[in-house]
Enzyme design. Structure first.
Site, PDB file in Angstrom:
ATOM      1  N   ARG A 235      21.937  63.059  18.343  1.00  0.00           N
ATOM      2  CA  ARG A 235      22.108  61.754  17.698  1.00  0.00           C
ATOM      3  C   ARG A 235      23.606  61.458  17.648  1.00  0.00           C
ATOM      4  O   ARG A 235      24.406  62.349  17.348  1.00  0.00           O
ATOM      5  CB  ARG A 235      21.554  61.767  16.266  1.00  0.00           C
ATOM      6  CG  ARG A 235      20.044  61.624  16.167  1.00  0.00           C
ATOM      7  CD  ARG A 235      19.553  60.223  16.556  1.00  0.00           C
ATOM      8  NE  ARG A 235      18.110  60.077  16.480  1.00  0.00           N
ATOM      9  CZ  ARG A 235      17.254  60.310  17.472  1.00  0.00           C
ATOM     10  NH1 ARG A 235      17.693  60.719  18.653  1.00  0.00           N
ATOM     11  NH2 ARG A 235      15.963  60.128  17.304  1.00  0.00           N
ATOM     12  N   GLU A 264      24.735  52.862  17.894  1.00  0.00           N
ATOM     13  CA  GLU A 264      23.907  52.298  18.966  1.00  0.00           C
ATOM     14  C   GLU A 264      23.321  50.950  18.568  1.00  0.00           C
ATOM     15  O   GLU A 264      22.890  50.823  17.418  1.00  0.00           O
ATOM     16  CB  GLU A 264      22.728  53.240  19.241  1.00  0.00           C
ATOM     17  CG  GLU A 264      23.046  54.352  20.171  1.00  0.00           C
ATOM     18  CD  GLU A 264      21.875  55.291  20.363  1.00  0.00           C
ATOM     19  OE1 GLU A 264      22.127  56.500  20.375  1.00  0.00           O
ATOM     20  OE2 GLU A 264      20.725  54.840  20.485  1.00  0.00           O
ATOM     21  N   HIS A 282      20.757  56.294  25.918  1.00  0.00           N
ATOM     22  CA  HIS A 282      19.696  56.972  25.143  1.00  0.00           C
ATOM     23  C   HIS A 282      18.393  57.084  25.951  1.00  0.00           C
ATOM     24  O   HIS A 282      17.350  56.561  25.546  1.00  0.00           O
ATOM     25  CB  HIS A 282      19.450  56.241  23.802  1.00  0.00           C
ATOM     26  CG  HIS A 282      18.876  57.144  22.748  1.00  0.00           C
ATOM     27  ND1 HIS A 282      19.120  56.985  21.399  1.00  0.00           N
ATOM     28  CD2 HIS A 282      18.035  58.213  22.848  1.00  0.00           C
ATOM     29  CE1 HIS A 282      18.459  57.915  20.726  1.00  0.00           C
ATOM     30  NE2 HIS A 282      17.801  58.672  21.584  1.00  0.00           N
TER      31      HIS A 282
HETATM   32  P1  NAP Z   1      13.673  70.752  16.569  1.00  0.00           P
HETATM   33  O1  NAP Z   1      12.759  71.603  17.357  1.00  0.00           O
HETATM   34  O2  NAP Z   1      13.345  70.452  15.162  1.00  0.00           O
HETATM   35  O3  NAP Z   1      15.130  71.400  16.669  1.00  0.00           O
HETATM   36  C1  NAP Z   1      16.200  71.035  15.899  1.00  0.00           C
HETATM   37  C2  NAP Z   1      16.921  72.290  15.459  1.00  0.00           C
HETATM   38  O4  NAP Z   1      18.104  71.898  14.764  1.00  0.00           O
HETATM   39  C3  NAP Z   1      16.097  73.115  14.491  1.00  0.00           C
HETATM   40  O5  NAP Z   1      15.594  74.243  15.155  1.00  0.00           O
HETATM   41  C4  NAP Z   1      17.060  73.484  13.386  1.00  0.00           C
HETATM   42  O6  NAP Z   1      17.355  74.837  13.344  1.00  0.00           O
HETATM   43  C5  NAP Z   1      18.386  72.902  13.823  1.00  0.00           C
HETATM   44  N1  NAP Z   1      19.081  72.370  12.656  1.00  0.00           N
HETATM   45  C6  NAP Z   1      18.670  71.432  11.779  1.00  0.00           C
HETATM   46  N2  NAP Z   1      19.610  71.213  10.851  1.00  0.00           N
HETATM   47  C7  NAP Z   1      20.619  72.047  11.133  1.00  0.00           C
HETATM   48  C8  NAP Z   1      21.873  72.299  10.531  1.00  0.00           C
HETATM   49  N3  NAP Z   1      22.250  71.650   9.433  1.00  0.00           N
HETATM   50  N4  NAP Z   1      22.676  73.212  11.097  1.00  0.00           N
HETATM   51  C9  NAP Z   1      22.279  73.887  12.192  1.00  0.00           C
HETATM   52  N5  NAP Z   1      21.116  73.703  12.807  1.00  0.00           N
HETATM   53  C10 NAP Z   1      20.292  72.794  12.279  1.00  0.00           C
HETATM   54  O7  NAP Z   1      13.859  69.343  17.273  1.00  0.00           O
HETATM   55  P2  NAP Z   1      13.880  69.006  18.846  1.00  0.00           P
HETATM   56  O8  NAP Z   1      12.538  68.580  19.256  1.00  0.00           O
HETATM   57  O9  NAP Z   1      14.559  70.100  19.564  1.00  0.00           O
HETATM   58  O10 NAP Z   1      14.814  67.698  18.795  1.00  0.00           O
HETATM   59  C11 NAP Z   1      16.150  67.790  18.349  1.00  0.00           C
HETATM   60  C12 NAP Z   1      16.769  66.427  18.195  1.00  0.00           C
HETATM   61  O11 NAP Z   1      17.053  65.870  19.469  1.00  0.00           O
HETATM   62  C13 NAP Z   1      15.893  65.370  17.541  1.00  0.00           C
HETATM   63  O12 NAP Z   1      15.930  65.442  16.137  1.00  0.00           O
HETATM   64  C14 NAP Z   1      16.477  64.074  18.049  1.00  0.00           C
HETATM   65  O13 NAP Z   1      17.443  63.585  17.142  1.00  0.00           O
HETATM   66  C15 NAP Z   1      17.142  64.469  19.360  1.00  0.00           C
HETATM   67  N6  NAP Z   1      16.471  63.870  20.520  1.00  0.00           N
HETATM   68  C16 NAP Z   1      17.153  63.023  21.348  1.00  0.00           C
HETATM   69  C17 NAP Z   1      16.538  62.500  22.455  1.00  0.00           C
HETATM   70  C18 NAP Z   1      17.257  61.569  23.381  1.00  0.00           C
HETATM   71  O14 NAP Z   1      16.620  60.686  23.955  1.00  0.00           O
HETATM   72  N7  NAP Z   1      18.543  61.723  23.626  1.00  0.00           N
HETATM   73  C19 NAP Z   1      15.208  62.778  22.739  1.00  0.00           C
HETATM   74  C20 NAP Z   1      14.530  63.638  21.882  1.00  0.00           C
HETATM   75  C21 NAP Z   1      15.175  64.190  20.783  1.00  0.00           C
HETATM   76  P3  NAP Z   1      16.597  75.999  12.552  1.00  0.00           P
HETATM   77  O15 NAP Z   1      15.343  76.187  13.340  1.00  0.00           O
HETATM   78  O16 NAP Z   1      17.581  77.085  12.693  1.00  0.00           O
HETATM   79  O17 NAP Z   1      16.337  75.553  11.157  1.00  0.00           O
HETATM   80  C1  GLV Z   2      14.679  60.314  20.913  1.00  0.00           C
HETATM   81  O1  GLV Z   2      15.853  60.211  20.670  1.00  0.00           O
HETATM   82  C2  GLV Z   2      13.776  61.031  20.070  1.00  0.00           C
HETATM   83  O2  GLV Z   2      14.171  61.431  18.970  1.00  0.00           O
HETATM   84  O3  GLV Z   2      12.619  61.199  20.497  1.00  0.00           O
END
Ligand code: NAP
Ligand code: GLV
Ligand code: GLV
Length: 327
Positions: A235, A264, A282
């Site tokens: 993000r 954004e 994005h």
């Molecule tokens: P996820 O599986 O929940 O992974 C996020 C990780 O971040 C968690 O494992 C958590 O770690 C860690 N985290 C949360 N707060 C933290 C902190 N304060 N300090 C350190 N680590 C922290 O989510 P995901 O599916 O991988 O997605 C991650 C993010 O990518 C989404 O939330 C979204 O914002 C972004 N995203 C962007 C796009 C795009 O189009 N560019 C697409 C999809 C997602 P722990 O397990 O250690 O608690």
């Molecule tokens: C995209 O940014 C998502 O969070 O799925």
């Protein structure tokens, strides 16, 4: 027949599943305004929204029948989940189905910034190529370098897994240690400072929360190697964009590749002038396959909630307990 408001038309696979219900779809190309969202939500049982839609108490006030807010994204920082939970409204997201697609884009950005692909393309189109030259568009190696993953969740891990093929040393920082990931990717759990100091590529995979807002600011960028790159597909608000501009202008780091931006769709104007940054709008999850899977997932979440069942991707199960008690 339940009434559903969609803040945008999703891919047909999802719409098809919802066809037994009464759908009101906002058909614009740009996000609807707050007023348009409120107007659309009036009298609806379900809301399907995008990450560009801010869903707060005013929106929730628009319909006392609202059972579910289904986000067409995995990140849900656009929704006031606490408020929804208080009201017994279920909130769902689309985890998992987009993981590999976002990891692919992260790698596309990493490779592109390291090897100056976008600059090279522009150079060709401008007719500047006079022939092979020893110092033309020199970039940085990826193979064998150190990759630092911040936020070792689903996407972070998928990015790390790909790095094995490049024989990279993998460092990660997360709230919790991930022994399985350490085994799978030979990754090492380190503190944030160590990760920033030692990595050649730093890639963000965190959700946006109060804790992660501006996690990467001036101090953190100054800790990075002057030869390192920052990749952000998480993000925009996780990075202080003004500090990043300074870092790129003054050479604290070598480059950055960004799919997400602090405000954004607005862009800090200086970013457009810099060659050592790659910007994409994005598009992390933007493949035909994944956007279809996400549409199906959103529809399944909504259908479950409307049938009085727990949706498969509910992020506030407390709301479920509350709505059960209210029955
Ligand atoms: P996820 O599986 O929940 O992974 C996020 C990780 O971040 C968690 O494992 C958590 O770690 C860690 N985290 C949360 N707060 C933290 C902190 N304060 N300090 C350190 N680590 C922290 O989510 P995901 O599916 O991988 O997605 C991650 C993010 O990518 C989404 O939330 C979204 O914002 C972004 N995203 C962007 C796009 C795009 O189009 N560019 C697409 C999809 C997602 P722990 O397990 O250690 O608690
Ligand atoms: C995209 O940014 C998502 O969070 O799925
Ligand atoms: C480059 O094209 C080479 O042959 O080294």
């Amino acid at each position: 027949m339940a009434k559903i408001f969609l803040t945008r038309r999703l891919l047909d696979e999802g719409i098809e599943l919802l066809k037994e219900h009464e759908l009101e779809i906002y058909e614009g190309d740009a996000p609807p305004s707050k007023e348009e969202i409120i107007e659309g939500v009036k009298g609806k049982d379900a809301l399907i929204c995008l990450l560009t839609d801010k869903i707060d108490r005013e929106v929730m006030d628009a319909s006392s029948r609202l059972k579910i807010i289904a986000n067409y994204a995995v990140g849900y920082d656009n929704i006031d989940v606490e408020e929804a939970t208080r009201r017994g409204i279920l909130v769902t997201n689309t985890p998992g189905v987009l993981t590999e697609t976002v990891a692919d884009l992260t790698w596309a950005l990493l490779m592109a910034i390291a090897r100056r692909i976008v600059e090279g393309d522009k150079f060709m189109r401008e007719g500047k190529f006079k022939g092979w030259a020893p110092k033309l568009l020199l970039g940085t190696d990826v193979y064998g370098k150190t990759l630092g993953i911040i936020g070792a969740g689903r996407i972070g891990r998928a990015v790390a897994r790909r790095a094995r093929g490049f024989n990279m040393k993998i460092l990660y920082y997360s709230r919790k240690r991930k022994e399985e990931m350490e085994k799978e990717c030979n990754a090492k759990f380190v503190d944030l400072h160590t990760l920033l100091k030692e990595s050649d590529y730093v890639s963000l995979h965190l959700p946006l929360t109060d804790e992660t807002y501006h996690l990467i600011g001036e101090k953190e960028l100054k800790m990075m190697k002057p030869t390192a790159y920052l990749i952000n597909t998480a993000r925009g608000k996780c990075v202080d964009e003004k500090a990043l501009v300074k870092a790129l202008e003054e050479g604290w780091i070598r480059g950055a590749a960004l799919d997400v931006f602090e405000n954004e769709p607005q862009l800090t104007p200086e970013l457009k002038k810099l060659d050592n940054v790659i910007l994409t709008p994005h598009i992390g999850s933007a493949s035909y396959e994944t956007r279809s899977r996400m549409a199906v997932m959103v529809a399944e979440n909504v259908i479950a909630a409307l049938d009085g069942k727990m949706p498969p991707n509910c992020i506030n199960p407390e709301a479920w307990k509350k709505s059960e008690r209210n029955k």
